[in-house]
Write a protein that holds these residues in place. Structure first.
Motif, PDB file in Angstrom:
ATOM      1  N   VAL A 176       1.561 -18.693 -16.617  1.00  0.00           N
ATOM      2  CA  VAL A 176       0.184 -18.292 -16.549  1.00  0.00           C
ATOM      3  C   VAL A 176      -0.416 -18.186 -18.308  1.00  0.00           C
ATOM      4  O   VAL A 176      -1.221 -18.931 -18.565  1.00  0.00           O
ATOM      5  N   TYR A 177       0.474 -17.269 -18.907  1.00  0.00           N
ATOM      6  CA  TYR A 177      -0.058 -16.912 -20.210  1.00  0.00           C
ATOM      7  C   TYR A 177       0.035 -17.826 -21.160  1.00  0.00           C
ATOM      8  O   TYR A 177      -0.045 -18.077 -22.171  1.00  0.00           O
TER       9      TYR A 177
ATOM     10  N   ALA B 188      -1.607 -21.812 -12.369  1.00  0.00           N
ATOM     11  CA  ALA B 188      -0.441 -21.123 -12.092  1.00  0.00           C
ATOM     12  C   ALA B 188      -0.417 -19.566 -11.703  1.00  0.00           C
ATOM     13  O   ALA B 188       0.413 -19.080 -10.982  1.00  0.00           O
ATOM     14  N   LEU B 189      -1.929 -19.014 -11.997  1.00  0.00           N
ATOM     15  CA  LEU B 189      -1.980 -17.579 -11.378  1.00  0.00           C
ATOM     16  C   LEU B 189      -2.108 -17.909  -9.939  1.00  0.00           C
ATOM     17  O   LEU B 189      -1.733 -16.789  -9.283  1.00  0.00           O
ATOM     18  N   VAL B 190      -2.753 -18.824  -9.437  1.00  0.00           N
ATOM     19  CA  VAL B 190      -2.823 -18.792  -7.910  1.00  0.00           C
ATOM     20  C   VAL B 190      -1.651 -19.161  -7.314  1.00  0.00           C
ATOM     21  O   VAL B 190      -1.056 -18.571  -6.192  1.00  0.00           O
TER      22      VAL B 190
ATOM     23  N   ARG C  11       0.445 -15.783  -6.939  1.00  0.00           N
ATOM     24  CA  ARG C  11      -0.194 -15.028  -6.025  1.00  0.00           C
ATOM     25  C   ARG C  11       0.448 -15.511  -4.716  1.00  0.00           C
ATOM     26  O   ARG C  11       0.988 -14.715  -3.924  1.00  0.00           O
ATOM     27  N   GLU C  12       0.491 -16.658  -4.441  1.00  0.00           N
ATOM     28  CA  GLU C  12       1.081 -17.333  -3.344  1.00  0.00           C
ATOM     29  C   GLU C  12       2.549 -16.886  -3.267  1.00  0.00           C
ATOM     30  O   GLU C  12       3.022 -16.420  -1.902  1.00  0.00           O
ATOM     31  N   LYS C  13       3.391 -16.805  -4.123  1.00  0.00           N
ATOM     32  CA  LYS C  13       4.808 -16.632  -4.230  1.00  0.00           C
ATOM     33  C   LYS C  13       5.046 -14.981  -4.119  1.00  0.00           C
ATOM     34  O   LYS C  13       5.910 -14.788  -3.321  1.00  0.00           O
ATOM     35  N   TRP C  14       4.279 -14.241  -4.877  1.00  0.00           N
ATOM     36  CA  TRP C  14       4.625 -12.938  -5.130  1.00  0.00           C
ATOM     37  C   TRP C  14       3.535 -11.918  -4.610  1.00  0.00           C
ATOM     38  O   TRP C  14       3.621 -10.665  -4.591  1.00  0.00           O
TER      39      TRP C  14
ATOM     40  N   TYR D  49       4.139  -7.801  -4.427  1.00  0.00           N
ATOM     41  CA  TYR D  49       3.417  -7.270  -5.524  1.00  0.00           C
ATOM     42  C   TYR D  49       2.055  -7.412  -6.130  1.00  0.00           C
ATOM     43  O   TYR D  49       1.365  -8.070  -6.863  1.00  0.00           O
ATOM     44  N   ALA D  50       1.349  -7.134  -5.059  1.00  0.00           N
ATOM     45  CA  ALA D  50      -0.231  -7.444  -5.044  1.00  0.00           C
ATOM     46  C   ALA D  50      -0.938  -6.540  -6.199  1.00  0.00           C
ATOM     47  O   ALA D  50      -1.797  -7.150  -6.752  1.00  0.00           O
ATOM     48  N   ILE D  51      -0.522  -5.400  -6.310  1.00  0.00           N
ATOM     49  CA  ILE D  51      -1.136  -4.486  -7.466  1.00  0.00           C
ATOM     50  C   ILE D  51      -0.761  -5.092  -8.837  1.00  0.00           C
ATOM     51  O   ILE D  51      -1.925  -5.418  -9.505  1.00  0.00           O
ATOM     52  N   ALA D  52       0.326  -5.836  -8.923  1.00  0.00           N
ATOM     53  CA  ALA D  52       0.364  -6.373 -10.400  1.00  0.00           C
ATOM     54  C   ALA D  52      -0.329  -7.489 -10.665  1.00  0.00           C
ATOM     55  O   ALA D  52      -0.924  -7.942 -11.732  1.00  0.00           O
ATOM     56  N   ILE D  53      -0.192  -8.287  -9.511  1.00  0.00           N
ATOM     57  CA  ILE D  53      -1.293  -9.728  -9.495  1.00  0.00           C
ATOM     58  C   ILE D  53      -2.649  -9.620  -9.446  1.00  0.00           C
ATOM     59  O   ILE D  53      -3.378 -10.184 -10.350  1.00  0.00           O
ATOM     60  N   ARG D  54      -3.058  -8.271  -8.606  1.00  0.00           N
ATOM     61  CA  ARG D  54      -4.467  -8.301  -9.018  1.00  0.00           C
ATOM     62  C   ARG D  54      -5.111  -7.902 -10.140  1.00  0.00           C
ATOM     63  O   ARG D  54      -6.106  -8.129 -10.704  1.00  0.00           O
ATOM     64  N   SER D  55      -4.103  -7.054 -10.881  1.00  0.00           N
ATOM     65  CA  SER D  55      -4.417  -6.577 -12.172  1.00  0.00           C
ATOM     66  C   SER D  55      -5.034  -7.896 -13.095  1.00  0.00           C
ATOM     67  O   SER D  55      -5.844  -7.609 -14.196  1.00  0.00           O
ATOM     68  N   TRP D  56      -4.033  -8.914 -13.048  1.00  0.00           N
ATOM     69  CA  TRP D  56      -4.346 -10.206 -13.709  1.00  0.00           C
ATOM     70  C   TRP D  56      -5.658 -10.716 -13.339  1.00  0.00           C
ATOM     71  O   TRP D  56      -6.635 -11.279 -14.022  1.00  0.00           O
TER      72      TRP D  56
END
Length: 409
Positions: free
Chosen positions: A287-288, A299-301, A304-307, A311-318
């Protein structure tokens, strides 16, 4: 009499008169008076040599020049202010060499104390060092009085006029403990580090705030630098503080705000278990570290699909902060490497932390201001060259922000 014998004899005389250490050192102590009298005698000897005759000696009536009394001069020493009588001649030809005309400080000792203080030494360690070097003991209070002489200089620096435009500005804070009502409490210390139009790093100021870092206080700080002459900031790199962007754009509405990617990564890992971190970070790098925004969003999509389940909170922050996290993709790599993280200010903070880590809890805000001001001065001495590739970066910025950069004549 040999120098060593003279010193021994003088020490014995002073010891007979001194009832306690304060009789020797400190304001009005015998050492400061002795210093003043010695200076006066040295200047009298200088004038005698200049005129060619001793004081009170009868001279030829045709002697062109002669003594003409004296005038008072107050000088600052490590033992306080000392008033001395400076001899003068009728023709005004004599100028003291031991104490030049505009010199008002005999600051060798003060300079040493300030230098040690600036390197983070405690007042106790400074006192021990002074005792080893000079054979005299200074109390913590005396050391504070010496370093307090910095306060007018600090105030002048903190309120100095600033350039109208900063192409880049980094905003961050560290925490230092301050004694309040007998208790040690954390205080946020705010720092702004700017890149000037010449490509040089410059600390705009250091501010000691309340117990926590907050967007409201940053609004106050930004308003202050505006009042000191800053009219525009092109790009600001900030940490993940809520409301940071709103605080900046309230004062500088045209400023582009880049949220620090490194801070975001640190916060993300708080929500990822140790067993998954290595694999998660490998996917997050996609991603970065992507070349384009489109690749990063793809890559961000995938992340989310994998994790997303674990780890919804971690990915939602991004996802929620993506607009501010992805600004650097809009710029060439020379600019992107400067703005995607606040590491430029983090390296500065590392230097400050080296200085403050030995202090524990500071007795008051003045002690913090003195310490960090000296840290800024010591660190900025190394900033002698512009940012790498600055000429190329400046040209790119002038195209991207047409009409907003005014170069000095």
């Amino acid at each position: 009499m040999a120098q060593e014998e003279l010193i021994d004899e003088l020490a014995k005389l002073l010891a007979k008169k001194a009832k306690k250490p304060e009789d020797l050192i400190g304001k009005g102590g015998m050492l400061s008076q002795l210093f003043g009298k010695t200076l006066q005698s040295m200047m009298e000897a200088e004038l005698t040599e200049s005129l060619g005759y001793e004081k009170h000696q009868k001279t030829d009536s045709h002697q062109k020049n002669s003594r003409n009394g004296s005038y008072e001069k107050t000088i600052e020493t490590s033992d306080g202010a000392v008033t001395i009588e400076v001899p003068r001649d009728r023709e005004g030809e004599y100028e003291p060499q031991v104490l030049p005309k505009y010199q008002r400080k005999t600051n060798e000792l003060e300079a040493k104390i300030v230098a040690m203080y600036g390197r983070g030494m405690s007042t106790r360690d400074i006192s021990l060092m002074i005792e080893e070097m000079y054979g005299a003991t200074l109390s913590a209070g005396a050391i504070s009085q010496i370093t307090n002489k910095l306060m007018p200089e600090i105030e002048e620096w903190q309120n100095r006029p600033l350039p109208a435009v900063y192409p880049m500005l980094y905003l961050d804070a560290i925490y230092i403990h301050l004694r309040v009502d007998g208790q040690s409490k954390a205080r946020a210390v705010y720092t702004m580090l700017g890149i000037t139009t010449e490509g040089m790093k410059e600390v705009l100021g250091v501010w000691v705030s309340g117990e926590s870092e907050g967007a409201n206080y940053w609004l106050t700080v930004l308003s202050e630098v505006q009042s000191r002459g800053v009219k525009d900031i092109l790009i600001a790199s900030v940490d993940g503080l809520t409301g940071f962007k709103e605080a900046i754009t309230a004062v500088f509405p045209q400023t582009i705000v880049q949220r620090c990617v490194v801070h975001q990564i640190r916060n993300t890992l708080k929500y990822v278990s140790w067993k998954d971190r290595k694999e998660f970070m490998a996917d997050l790098k996609g991603v970065y570290q992507a070349v384009t925004r489109k690749e990063a969003e793809k890559a961000l999509v995938g992340l989310r699909e994998k994790w997303g389940t674990r780890y919804a909170i971690a990915i939602r922050s991004w996802e929620n902060n993506w607009a501010e996290l992805s600004v650097y993709f809009d710029y060439p790599k020379e600019i992107a490497r400067l703005i995607y993280t606040t590491n430029s200010i983090e390296s500065f903070y590392r230097q400050m932390r080296k200085v403050v880590k030995t202090k524990g809890t500071y007795p008051d805000e003045h002690a913090i201001q003195k310490q960090l001001y000296l840290a800024v001065m010591n660190t900025s001495k190394k900033w002698t060259m512009p940012i790498k590739d600055w000429a190329q970066i400046l040209n790119q910025l002038m195209i991207r922000f047409e009409g907003r950069i005014c170069l000095p004549n």
